[in-house]
Design a protein around this motif. Structure first.
Motif, PDB file in Angstrom:
ATOM      1  N   ASP A 186       0.830  -1.205   0.000  1.00 51.50           N
ATOM      2  CA  ASP A 186       0.000   0.000   0.000  1.00 51.50           C
ATOM      3  C   ASP A 186       0.865   1.255   0.000  1.00 51.50           C
ATOM      4  N   VAL A 187       1.935   1.237   0.798  1.00 51.17           N
ATOM      5  CA  VAL A 187       2.842   2.386   0.838  1.00 51.17           C
ATOM      6  C   VAL A 187       3.524   2.561  -0.511  1.00 51.17           C
ATOM      7  N   TYR A 188       3.981   1.438  -1.088  1.00 53.10           N
ATOM      8  CA  TYR A 188       4.634   1.510  -2.400  1.00 53.10           C
ATOM      9  C   TYR A 188       3.699   2.128  -3.438  1.00 53.10           C
ATOM     10  N   ARG A 189       2.452   1.699  -3.449  1.00 51.34           N
ATOM     11  CA  ARG A 189       1.497   2.211  -4.435  1.00 51.34           C
ATOM     12  C   ARG A 189       1.242   3.714  -4.231  1.00 51.34           C
ATOM     13  N   ARG A 190       1.146   4.117  -2.997  1.00 49.45           N
ATOM     14  CA  ARG A 190       0.918   5.545  -2.734  1.00 49.45           C
ATOM     15  C   ARG A 190       2.080   6.389  -3.284  1.00 49.45           C
ATOM     16  N   ILE A 191       3.299   5.896  -3.070  1.00 50.82           N
ATOM     17  CA  ILE A 191       4.476   6.631  -3.546  1.00 50.82           C
ATOM     18  C   ILE A 191       4.552   6.587  -5.062  1.00 50.82           C
ATOM     19  N   SER A 192       4.323   5.415  -5.620  1.00 51.15           N
ATOM     20  CA  SER A 192       4.462   5.231  -7.061  1.00 51.15           C
ATOM     21  C   SER A 192       3.422   6.009  -7.849  1.00 51.15           C
ATOM     22  N   LEU A 193       2.222   6.163  -7.276  1.00 50.86           N
ATOM     23  CA  LEU A 193       1.120   6.806  -7.991  1.00 50.86           C
ATOM     24  C   LEU A 193       0.807   8.205  -7.450  1.00 50.86           C
ATOM     25  N   MET A 194       1.790   8.862  -6.897  1.00 50.47           N
ATOM     26  CA  MET A 194       1.572  10.198  -6.329  1.00 50.47           C
ATOM     27  C   MET A 194       1.047  11.171  -7.378  1.00 50.47           C
ATOM     28  N   LEU A 220       6.151  16.596  -4.169  1.00 52.98           N
ATOM     29  CA  LEU A 220       6.086  16.541  -2.709  1.00 52.98           C
ATOM     30  C   LEU A 220       7.035  15.501  -2.143  1.00 52.98           C
ATOM     31  N   GLY A 221       7.391  14.503  -2.947  1.00 53.03           N
ATOM     32  CA  GLY A 221       8.371  13.513  -2.528  1.00 53.03           C
ATOM     33  C   GLY A 221       7.779  12.380  -1.709  1.00 53.03           C
ATOM     34  N   SER A 222       8.579  11.324  -1.554  1.00 53.81           N
ATOM     35  CA  SER A 222       8.143  10.141  -0.807  1.00 53.81           C
ATOM     36  C   SER A 222       7.874  10.462   0.655  1.00 53.81           C
ATOM     37  N   ALA A 223       8.609  11.438   1.199  1.00 50.43           N
ATOM     38  CA  ALA A 223       8.452  11.777   2.620  1.00 50.43           C
ATOM     39  C   ALA A 223       7.022  12.174   2.949  1.00 50.43           C
ATOM     40  N   SER A 224       6.354  12.855   2.033  1.00 47.01           N
ATOM     41  CA  SER A 224       4.971  13.291   2.302  1.00 47.01           C
ATOM     42  C   SER A 224       4.047  12.094   2.488  1.00 47.01           C
ATOM     43  N   VAL A 225       4.268  11.050   1.703  1.00 48.74           N
ATOM     44  CA  VAL A 225       3.456   9.836   1.830  1.00 48.74           C
ATOM     45  C   VAL A 225       3.747   9.144   3.158  1.00 48.74           C
ATOM     46  N   LYS A 272      12.994  -1.702  -2.335  1.00 49.95           N
ATOM     47  CA  LYS A 272      13.300  -2.778  -3.291  1.00 49.95           C
ATOM     48  C   LYS A 272      12.356  -2.731  -4.489  1.00 49.95           C
ATOM     49  N   GLU A 273      11.083  -2.510  -4.227  1.00 50.14           N
ATOM     50  CA  GLU A 273      10.096  -2.467  -5.310  1.00 50.14           C
ATOM     51  C   GLU A 273      10.291  -1.233  -6.181  1.00 50.14           C
ATOM     52  N   LEU A 274      10.595  -0.109  -5.568  1.00 53.03           N
ATOM     53  CA  LEU A 274      10.834   1.115  -6.328  1.00 53.03           C
ATOM     54  C   LEU A 274      12.064   0.964  -7.226  1.00 53.03           C
ATOM     55  N   ARG A 275      13.099   0.323  -6.707  1.00 55.70           N
ATOM     56  CA  ARG A 275      14.304   0.080  -7.518  1.00 55.70           C
ATOM     57  C   ARG A 275      14.000  -0.877  -8.668  1.00 55.70           C
ATOM     58  N   LYS A 276      13.158  -1.839  -8.396  1.00 57.83           N
ATOM     59  CA  LYS A 276      12.797  -2.815  -9.425  1.00 57.83           C
ATOM     60  C   LYS A 276      12.217  -2.127 -10.650  1.00 57.83           C
ATOM     61  N   TYR A 277      11.435  -1.085 -10.437  1.00 58.48           N
ATOM     62  CA  TYR A 277      10.799  -0.354 -11.538  1.00 58.48           C
ATOM     63  C   TYR A 277      11.521   0.958 -11.847  1.00 58.48           C
ATOM     64  N   LYS A 278      12.796   1.033 -11.408  1.00 58.03           N
ATOM     65  CA  LYS A 278      13.694   2.146 -11.745  1.00 58.03           C
ATOM     66  C   LYS A 278      13.190   3.503 -11.261  1.00 58.03           C
ATOM     67  N   LYS A 279      12.458   3.490 -10.168  1.00 59.99           N
ATOM     68  CA  LYS A 279      12.026   4.741  -9.547  1.00 59.99           C
ATOM     69  C   LYS A 279      13.079   5.114  -8.492  1.00 59.99           C
ATOM     70  N   HIS A 280      14.294   5.400  -8.984  1.00 62.26           N
ATOM     71  CA  HIS A 280      15.431   5.574  -8.093  1.00 62.26           C
ATOM     72  C   HIS A 280      15.294   6.812  -7.214  1.00 62.26           C
ATOM     73  N   HIS A 281      14.760   7.887  -7.756  1.00 62.80           N
ATOM     74  CA  HIS A 281      14.612   9.122  -6.984  1.00 62.80           C
ATOM     75  C   HIS A 281      13.700   8.908  -5.792  1.00 62.80           C
ATOM     76  N   ARG A 282      12.583   8.231  -6.026  1.00 65.58           N
ATOM     77  CA  ARG A 282      11.630   7.964  -4.945  1.00 65.58           C
ATOM     78  C   ARG A 282      12.247   7.037  -3.893  1.00 65.58           C
ATOM     79  N   ALA A 283      13.006   6.040  -4.351  1.00 64.42           N
ATOM     80  CA  ALA A 283      13.641   5.101  -3.423  1.00 64.42           C
ATOM     81  C   ALA A 283      14.649   5.818  -2.527  1.00 64.42           C
ATOM     82  N   LEU A 284      15.423   6.717  -3.115  1.00 59.11           N
ATOM     83  CA  LEU A 284      16.401   7.470  -2.326  1.00 59.11           C
ATOM     84  C   LEU A 284      15.702   8.345  -1.282  1.00 59.11           C
ATOM     85  N   GLU A 285      14.555   8.904  -1.645  1.00 58.49           N
ATOM     86  CA  GLU A 285      13.805   9.726  -0.697  1.00 58.49           C
ATOM     87  C   GLU A 285      13.343   8.912   0.511  1.00 58.49           C
TER      88      GLU A 285
END
Length: 526
Positions: free
Chosen positions: A70-78, A83-88, A109-122
């Motif tokens: 659920d957290v991954y989906r919220r971040i991925s579909l912002m 606002l960045g991952s921190a807001s979620v 891990k899931e964010l990296r899998k789909y190359k969402k590197h910026h969100r993962a770093l956040e």
């Protein structure tokens, strides 16, 4: 049929998708014996996958996946990514739900899998700001270093590494920095770091050597691949499946059929290695390059027999390689099997089939599958439309190319840099300097253009057109765009230099003819 037979067998296979198939055991063996046999087989296989991730738990497979997902989906579909991952994450905890480190690392891990590197770093930065709750491990540091290099560049990754406490500088963080150097093709720094890893005894396994061989492959320094393999053998460092596959590819790219097949024979004799589908797809690719199509098809049949689990990637390779062999019926056979196995096909799957059909010349089939993709896609991928757009341009069908581009925009498609470059080709052919330059400008402005480079042949053609029309201003604009983009390749530098020389000496007919000859020679060799 090969793939269908393989799919049937996978239902009774004893191996997981990360291991290799053993011969099926007789049915008369008892259940307890079978269970012991399965465990023994799995433990005896040496998997060559780098264990970078460590989530601080051994029973994570038994945990519920709903919360982290659920957290991954919220971040991925912002809706507001700025606002960045921190807001979620803040909102989640403000709702009274506490996140564990395991859950957050699983999100990363899931964010990296789909190359969402910026969100993962956040996500990691959010954890770093709560050091009292989330203790950083060397594994965490290695992952962050990798993400920093991808998001902010290698120099920032170096700064991060230097600031790490010594207890976090182990083979994982050193390996992550080595990966960053290799990704940016920084050979001298990579070789120096590997020397340091040798001195610290962090280079006693195959992974860092595989990384270096990848670098040498990208730089086409195939002799250094051989030297690296020799070092591993001298130091009794076991070659893994990746080592052998890289070595095979190196031999093939050098055009040495005999050496490539000798390496494969050595690989087969190595009892710790079982050739996988990648091995045979590599062999097939090299046989195609050598125009040994019968051997290529034989290798492709072996690829099919080694597909295990729910891995889509082998199908993409099969579609592409059967297209390269020119086997239209095999392309459609693999495609139909692929669709029967997976309820949905990702963009990469449609790209593989359409690319193959375009290569074979089945444009009608490619157009039908493009229409099918438009009806089922979840996101627009300009690379798929570019396949047909490029074919129309190369075959002189300018009107159809422009109509296709118009339709792409009408259905919500977003052109990428390559799309604009293809359109620039149209205008160069029609000798429309202003329109071509406008397309190049759009290409350099598109998101993702930092990883894109225009084809030298198109740059050369544009400069030639400007020279013919005495339009020095337009050529200077393109030269400035190339310089601002940070492209420093020798070919581009030569083209820009020749264009400058032609313009600075435009009053001298002889000098102008000389520079034109050089441009023509360079274009012929591109």
């Amino acid at each position: 049929m090969l793939l269908q037979s393989s799919l049937h067998n996978q239902n009774v296979s004893l191996s997981s998708s990360l291991c290799y198939t053993r011969p099926l055991l007789p049915l008369k063996i008892s259940t307890s014996t079978l269970r012991r046999s399965v465990c023994y087989q799995r433990l005896s296989i040496k998997c060559a996958i780098s264990k970078v991730h460590s989530y601080g738990t051994l029973d994570y497979e038994r945990r519920p996946i709903v919360r982290w997902n659920d957290v991954y989906r919220r971040i991925s579909l912002m809706k507001n990514p700025e606002l960045g991952s921190a807001s979620v994450l803040n909102q989640w905890e403000n709702e009274g739900r506490t996140l564990t480190k395991w859950e957050l690392c699983r999100v990363v891990k899931e964010l990296r899998k789909y190359k969402k590197h910026h969100r993962a770093l956040e996500v990691y930065e959010w954890m770093n700001n709560r050091g009292e709750r989330f203790r950083q491990s060397a594994s965490d540091a290695a992952i962050q270093l990798d993400l920093i290099s991808k998001v902010r560049g290698v120099s920032t990754a170096e700064e991060y590494f230097l600031k790490l406490p010594d207890k976090l500088k182990d083979r994982r963080t050193y390996g992550a920095l080595l990966n960053a150097y290799v990704r940016y093709k920084m050979k001298e720094k990579a070789e120096s770091l590997l020397d340091t890893m040798r001195s610290k005894e962090y280079a006693t396994h195959s992974l860092p050597f595989n990384v270096m061989m990848t670098l040498y492959m990208n730089l086409q320094e195939y002799d250094k691949v051989d030297l690296t393999v020799s070092e591993m053998m001298e130091k009794n460092i076991q070659l893994d499946i990746y080592s052998y596959n890289i070595w095979l590819s190196s031999c093939g790219l050098q055009g040495s059929l005999e050496k490539m097949e000798q390496v494969f024979e050595q690989m087969v004799k190595d009892r710790s290695i079982i050739p996988n589908w990648t091995t045979f797809s590599t062999l097939a690719t090299m046989y195609i390059k050598m125009d040994l199509l019968e051997k290529a098809e034989e290798s492709l049949r072996k690829v099919e027999l080694r597909i295990r689990g729910r891995d889509r990637i082998p199908y993409h390779y099969l579609l592409s390689l059967y297209g390269s062999v020119g086997k239209k019926e095999e392309v459609y056979r693999v495609w139909n099997t692929y669709k029967s196995v997976f309820p949905t096909v990702p963009n990469l799957g449609y790209h593989a089939i359409i690319s193959s059909l375009v290569r074979i010349g089945d444009i009608e089939g490619a157009e039908k599958l493009h229409e099918e993709w438009l009806s089922v896609k979840t996101s627009h991928d300009a690379r798929i439309g570019n396949l047909l757009l490029s074919w129309y341009v190369k075959n002189g069908n300018t009107d159809k190319a422009l109509d296709f581009f118009k339709n792409m925009l009408e259905v919500g498609g977003k052109p990428n840099s390559s799309t604009w470059e293809i359109l620039a080709e149209v205008h160069i052919r029609e000798r429309k300097i202003s329109e071509a330059l406008s397309c190049f400008k759009e290409a350099f402005m598109e998101e993702g253009s930092k990883s894109w480079k225009p084809k030298p042949v198109n740059i050369s053609a544009f400069f030639k057109l400007c020279q013919d029309e005495n339009d020095t201003a337009s050529s200077q604009v393109l030269i400035e765009l190339l310089r601002q983009s940070g492209i420093h390749d020798e070919v581009y530098a030569a083209l820009m230099g020749l264009s400058d020389m032609a313009e600075n000496n435009s009053d001298s007919e002889n000098t102008n003819d000389g520079s034109q000859t050089l441009l023509n020679q360079l274009e012929d060799n591109l």
